[in-house]
Each structure stands twice: as C-alpha cells, then as structure tokens.
Scaffold this motif. Structure first.
Motif, mmCIF file in Angstrom:
data_model
loop_
_atom_site.group_PDB
_atom_site.id
_atom_site.type_symbol
_atom_site.label_atom_id
_atom_site.label_comp_id
_atom_site.label_asym_id
_atom_site.label_seq_id
_atom_site.Cartn_x
_atom_site.Cartn_y
_atom_site.Cartn_z
ATOM 1 N N ALA A 104 0.851 -1.203 0.000
ATOM 2 C CA ALA A 104 0.000 0.000 0.000
ATOM 3 C C ALA A 104 0.887 1.253 0.000
ATOM 4 C CB ALA A 104 -0.928 0.005 1.209
ATOM 5 N N GLY A 105 1.975 1.222 0.772
ATOM 6 C CA GLY A 105 2.877 2.377 0.839
ATOM 7 C C GLY A 105 3.467 2.701 -0.531
ATOM 8 N N SER A 110 3.462 6.212 -5.090
ATOM 9 C CA SER A 110 3.617 6.353 -6.541
ATOM 10 C C SER A 110 2.727 7.474 -7.087
ATOM 11 C CB SER A 110 3.324 5.027 -7.249
ATOM 12 O OG SER A 110 1.935 4.791 -7.314
ATOM 13 N N TYR A 111 1.504 7.603 -6.581
ATOM 14 C CA TYR A 111 0.680 8.701 -7.116
ATOM 15 C C TYR A 111 0.822 9.978 -6.294
ATOM 16 C CZ TYR A 111 -3.151 7.704 -3.709
ATOM 17 O OH TYR A 111 -3.904 7.527 -2.575
ATOM 18 N N TYR A 112 1.146 9.785 -5.026
ATOM 19 C CA TYR A 112 1.322 10.925 -4.131
ATOM 20 C C TYR A 112 2.430 11.842 -4.651
ATOM 21 C CZ TYR A 112 0.765 12.612 0.717
ATOM 22 O OH TYR A 112 0.458 13.321 1.847
ATOM 23 N N SER A 113 3.484 11.192 -5.117
ATOM 24 C CA SER A 113 4.635 11.946 -5.585
ATOM 25 C C SER A 113 4.293 12.755 -6.836
ATOM 26 C CB SER A 113 5.765 10.953 -5.858
ATOM 27 O OG SER A 113 6.705 11.501 -6.695
ATOM 28 N N VAL A 114 3.406 12.214 -7.672
ATOM 29 C CA VAL A 114 3.024 12.942 -8.883
ATOM 30 C C VAL A 114 2.249 14.217 -8.507
ATOM 31 C CG1 VAL A 114 1.707 12.828 -11.040
ATOM 32 C CG2 VAL A 114 2.992 10.823 -10.242
ATOM 33 N N ILE A 115 1.306 14.072 -7.570
ATOM 34 C CA ILE A 115 0.512 15.247 -7.174
ATOM 35 C C ILE A 115 1.393 16.241 -6.400
ATOM 36 C CG2 ILE A 115 -1.575 16.058 -5.972
ATOM 37 C CD1 ILE A 115 -2.190 14.095 -8.202
ATOM 38 N N ALA A 116 2.294 15.721 -5.574
ATOM 39 C CA ALA A 116 3.220 16.614 -4.871
ATOM 40 C C ALA A 116 4.063 17.369 -5.897
ATOM 41 C CB ALA A 116 4.111 15.815 -3.931
ATOM 42 N N GLY A 117 4.398 16.667 -6.986
ATOM 43 C CA GLY A 117 5.149 17.313 -8.070
ATOM 44 C C GLY A 117 4.359 18.479 -8.665
ATOM 45 N N TRP A 118 3.052 18.326 -8.802
ATOM 46 C CA TRP A 118 2.229 19.443 -9.304
ATOM 47 C C TRP A 118 2.418 20.644 -8.385
ATOM 48 C CZ3 TRP A 118 -3.507 17.491 -10.228
ATOM 49 C CH2 TRP A 118 -3.491 16.409 -11.114
ATOM 50 N N ALA A 119 2.398 20.352 -7.080
ATOM 51 C CA ALA A 119 2.522 21.458 -6.123
ATOM 52 C C ALA A 119 3.866 22.156 -6.326
ATOM 53 C CB ALA A 119 2.376 20.940 -4.697
ATOM 54 N N LEU A 385 -7.864 4.625 -9.903
ATOM 55 C CA LEU A 385 -7.922 3.250 -9.410
ATOM 56 C C LEU A 385 -6.988 3.074 -8.203
ATOM 57 C CD1 LEU A 385 -9.189 0.481 -10.219
ATOM 58 C CD2 LEU A 385 -6.987 -0.059 -11.239
ATOM 59 N N LEU A 386 -5.772 3.620 -8.319
ATOM 60 C CA LEU A 386 -4.815 3.483 -7.208
ATOM 61 C C LEU A 386 -5.339 4.188 -5.961
ATOM 62 C CD1 LEU A 386 -1.337 4.030 -8.887
ATOM 63 C CD2 LEU A 386 -2.283 1.911 -7.966
ATOM 64 N N ASP A 387 -5.915 5.359 -6.166
ATOM 65 C CA ASP A 387 -6.454 6.118 -5.046
ATOM 66 C C ASP A 387 -7.581 5.329 -4.380
ATOM 67 O OD1 ASP A 387 -7.057 8.169 -3.316
ATOM 68 O OD2 ASP A 387 -8.358 9.220 -4.740
ATOM 69 N N TYR A 388 -8.486 4.802 -5.206
ATOM 70 C CA TYR A 388 -9.625 4.062 -4.652
ATOM 71 C C TYR A 388 -9.143 2.787 -3.949
ATOM 72 C CZ TYR A 388 -14.339 2.189 -4.312
ATOM 73 O OH TYR A 388 -15.529 1.713 -3.820
ATOM 74 N N LEU A 389 -8.281 2.073 -4.631
ATOM 75 C CA LEU A 389 -7.786 0.796 -4.107
ATOM 76 C C LEU A 389 -7.074 0.964 -2.768
ATOM 77 C CD1 LEU A 389 -7.572 -2.085 -5.402
ATOM 78 C CD2 LEU A 389 -5.218 -1.513 -5.959
#
Ligand code: PFF
Length: 453
Positions: A104-105, A110-119, A385-389
């Motif tokens: 899970a981590g 994996s997606y957290y880093s992409v959104i943090a990258g947007w920031a 999907l990753l967020d939901y899962l």
C-alpha cells in the motif's frame, strides 16, 4: 521480548520528535488537497461530522494499536508482525499484514509523488507570476496544458521522489527527524498566515457555513466509506507507517496521549485548510466542489486576482510541498526498513531500489492525465484506481486487521504493558473500541458499499 530491545535503525531523540514525525506523516496532501474537495463533493458539514466520528471511534484507537505494536516489535512492519504473532502464539501468516502495508505504501507514494510534483511546479508558476490577472479560462488552460505534458509531470515527479529518498537515506534521526523539525513548524506558520489571509477575503462566512453546516441529504453509503477511508488515509493508518515510526519510539512514553495529540493536530490542519481555502473560493465566485482540480484551478484564479495573491499563492504551494514531503518519507520507510533488515542492504541502497520502483509505478499516474487517460480499468484511470484501491480498500482492510490483532490476538498483559501508564478505564475503553467498534464499523461500511446492507 526484552525491555531493552531497540530498533537497529535508531530511535527518535524525544517524544516530541515522534509527535512531529507522526504528525508530519498524518498531515499531508490528504488534509490540504483531498479533504476540501471530498468535503465539497459529499455535502460539506454533514461529511465533516461523519469524518470526525470516524477519527474518534476508529482512527485514534487504531493509531494507538499501530504505535504499540511497532514499539513492541521494534522492526519493519513485516518482521514486527512475524514476531508479535509468534509471541501471541498466533498463525505466522499475520506477517502478510506487514506486506499489505508495504505494498500500500508503494502504491500510495507512486501517485502521491506525482501530485506533490504538481505542487512543486505551482510554486514555480506562482513565483514567476503565471497567475497574474489570469481569467478563469486562462488558468484552466494553464493547468490543462501542464497535466497534458507527460514530460513536465515526469520531471516534477522525479524531483519529488529524489528529495524524498534523499531524506530517508539519511536515517531516522539524521534524515526524517531533521526534516520534520524544519518542515512542521514552517507548515503551521504558513497555514496560520493563510487562514488570516482568507479571513480578509470576503467569502469567510459562506466558507464557514459550507464547511460546518450539515446537509445530510447529500450523504450516501459511498460518502460514509469515503469518510472512513479518509480517516485512515489522513492519519496514515492501516499500512505500517505509524507502526514503523512507533518502532523508533523510546519506552516509557504514553501512547494514548500522544495518539490523541497527533490526531488532534491532523484534524486541526484539515479544518484550518478548509477554512483557508473555501472563503477564497467563494469570494471569487468559484465552485467549491470542483474535484481534484480545486487547488490547482480554482485557487490560482483567486491568487492571480487578489491583493497579495502573489505571495500567498507561493506560500500556499510551498505549504503543500512541505506537507507532502513529511508524509512521503513515512510511506516508504516500512519498505526501506525491511530491505535493510532482510536483504542486508545499506540504507542508501534500500532507498535507491525502493525509490526507483515507486518512481516507475508512478509513471502510471503521470500518464493517467495525458497519453493514458483513455486507459481505464473498472471505469477508472490508473490514478483513480490506485487512489480508490489504497484509500478505500487497502487501508481500511489493513486497519481492520490491525484492530483485530491488537484487540483479539495479542495478550492483554502485553497491550496493557505498552499502553501503561494508563488508567484502568482508559485501557478498557481502548480495548472495547479496538475489539468491537473499529472492526464492526469497517465491516458494516463495506457491507453497505458492496450492496449487502
Ligand atoms: N496521511 C497522509 C495525508 O493525509 O496526506 C497520507 C499518508 C501518509 C497515508 C502515510 C498513509 C501513510 F502511511
């Protein structure tokens, strides 16, 4: 298990350091980016109430369970679960719970880093004046063209992953603790400034009403699941992050009080973020429930058109990056600790490997917003999907198992020993919540969502 056993990875230098690190893990994109928009989508105040109930009845007891399990096991969640199962005379398959957490981590990071990258990218955009005097259409197209570019997203994702892995590679004290000692006070300071700014924006009352006026007609079974999933996500529960941080906690520190403080700080930040964001949204006639784009589309319009928006816009996105960084380091620590323990790797090598794998998985999210946006599984992009899962399934399932393990499998004398000193009724209340309330709540919400209830 001996009293003197210590983690081979080191220990926090004080209780305060643990509080900073665990609060850093808890306070993240979930509070500032996700909480406001899911609140917007699920009826405002009514959702906030359900969410608060989840924090109290499920979140805090499970946070205590994870911390005490970590401190007793003193290793990565996988090895901790192995030892604790042995100590309790239970099936050794309980260590799979540690694996669920590590996976899970990886997936979350994996997606957290992409959104943090947007920031990160938006800090730069703000500093260079990209929002200045921008119309809604211009700011929307700025965002659309940004996320349509795989290369840009990849660049920021890479940068964020590199910083995360660098911090983790420097160790528990020299890396994680040092980082949160700087990040957390800065974050609180910026947040308070933002709230002050929002108060002067003109949309204050409307913002507060939206956040706190309960309209239960919008609440569905799905929104209760979202509130519960978010309670796990926002407190970093159900995947071993708090467990691994607990494994670095010295003996003799009250776990109950500490968990209440951390959950309180996390909830305060989520509410303050809402109080900072919605007034600005309303003052500018924007929609409060515009989904994940809320922060990257609506707020920049406001920043571009308000006095002081240049400074506050920049500060706001820095706040987001800081919050994300103090969480991302905890998402990968369980995996790194396991690689060091079981693969005989140096911390640096463990970081390199786990970082590269997470980075690769993150490309799935990068492409969800552009070249792969048509690729859907169960009608969801890879990112959705990753967020939901993870948030709606893996963390609640992990949390359910942790509650069952601490409540039913571990010997009462051991949990009592870890939670000492605590009044008899405090212990009894905790035991009741982890044995009955938390597992039952997770179970019923699941039944409801799959349509059985
Ligand atoms: N709690 C973080 C947030 O609210 O953004 C996300 C998170 C961090 C979830 C660490 C799980 C975790 F283990």
């Amino acid at each position: 298990m001996t009293e003197t056993k210590k983690s081979i990875h080191g220990e926090w230098s004080s209780r305060f350091a643990f509080i900073l690190a665990a609060t850093g893990s808890a306070v993240g994109l979930g509070n500032i980016w996700k909480f406001p928009y899911i609140t917007g989508e699920n009826g405002g105040g009514a959702f906030v109430i359900i969410y608060l109930v989840c924090i109290l009845a499920i979140g805090i007891p499970i946070m205590m369970a994870e911390t005490l399990m970590g401190r007793r096991g003193r290793q990565s969640p996988i090895n901790t679960m192995k030892d604790l199962a042995k100590e309790a005379g239970a099936d050794e398959n309980w260590h799979l719970l540690g694996w669920l957490g590590v996976i899970a981590g990886f997936l979350i990071l994996s997606y957290y880093s992409v959104i943090a990258g947007w920031a990160g990218a938006y800090v730069l955009k703000s500093v260079t004046g990209s929002f200045f005097d921008g119309s809604a259409a211009e700011i929307k197209s700025l965002f659309d063209s940004f996320i349509a570019s795989p290369l840009q997203l990849m660049f920021w994702h890479t940068l964020f992953m590199a910083v995360t892995m660098y911090v983790v590679s420097q160790g528990v004290k020299g890396g994680i603790e040092r980082a949160v000692r700087f990040l957390m006070p800065s974050l609180f300071f910026i947040l308070i400034l933002m709230v002050g700014y929002a108060m002067s924006s003109g949309g204050y009352e409307q913002g507060l009403e939206f956040l706190f006026y309960p309209d239960f007609s919008e609440v569905t079974g799905e929104s209760v699941l979202t509130a519960m999933g978010h309670a796990f996500f926002t407190l970093s529960l159900g995947m071993g992050a708090i467990m691994v941080y607990g494994s670095y906690l010295p003996k003799g520190i009250s776990i109950g009080k500490t968990a209440i403080l951390i959950a309180g700080a996390d909830t305060a930040v989520a509410l303050l973020a809402g109080i900072a964001i919605f007034p600005i949204v309303f003052a500018n006639g924007l929609e409060p429930s515009s989904g994940p784009g809320l922060l990257f589309q609506s707020l920049p319009i406001a920043f571009g058109n308000m006095g002081g928006g240049f400074i506050f816009g920049t500060l706001f996105f820095i706040l987001l990056v800081f919050a994300a960084l103090s969480s991302s380091i905890s998402l990968i620590e369980p995996a790194v600790a396991w690689l060091v323990e079981n693969r005989n790797m140096s911390r640096e090598m463990a970081c390199l490997w786990s970082g590269v794998i997470t980075w690769l998985v993150g490309l799935g999210t990068v492409f969800s917003f552009n070249i792969g946006s048509e690729f859907k599984i169960f009608d969801k992009t890879i990112f959705d999907l990753l967020d939901y899962l993870t948030a709606n399934l893996m963390l609640p399932i992990g949390g359910f198992c942790i509650a069952v393990f601490a409540g039913w499998i571990m010997k009462a004398e051991h949990t009592r020993e870890e939670l000492a000193p605590s009044a008899a009724w405090h212990y009894a209340l905790w035991k009741f919540l982890v044995c009955f309330v938390s597992p039952a709540a997770v179970f019923f919400v699941f039944l409801n969502v799959i349509g059985i209830l």
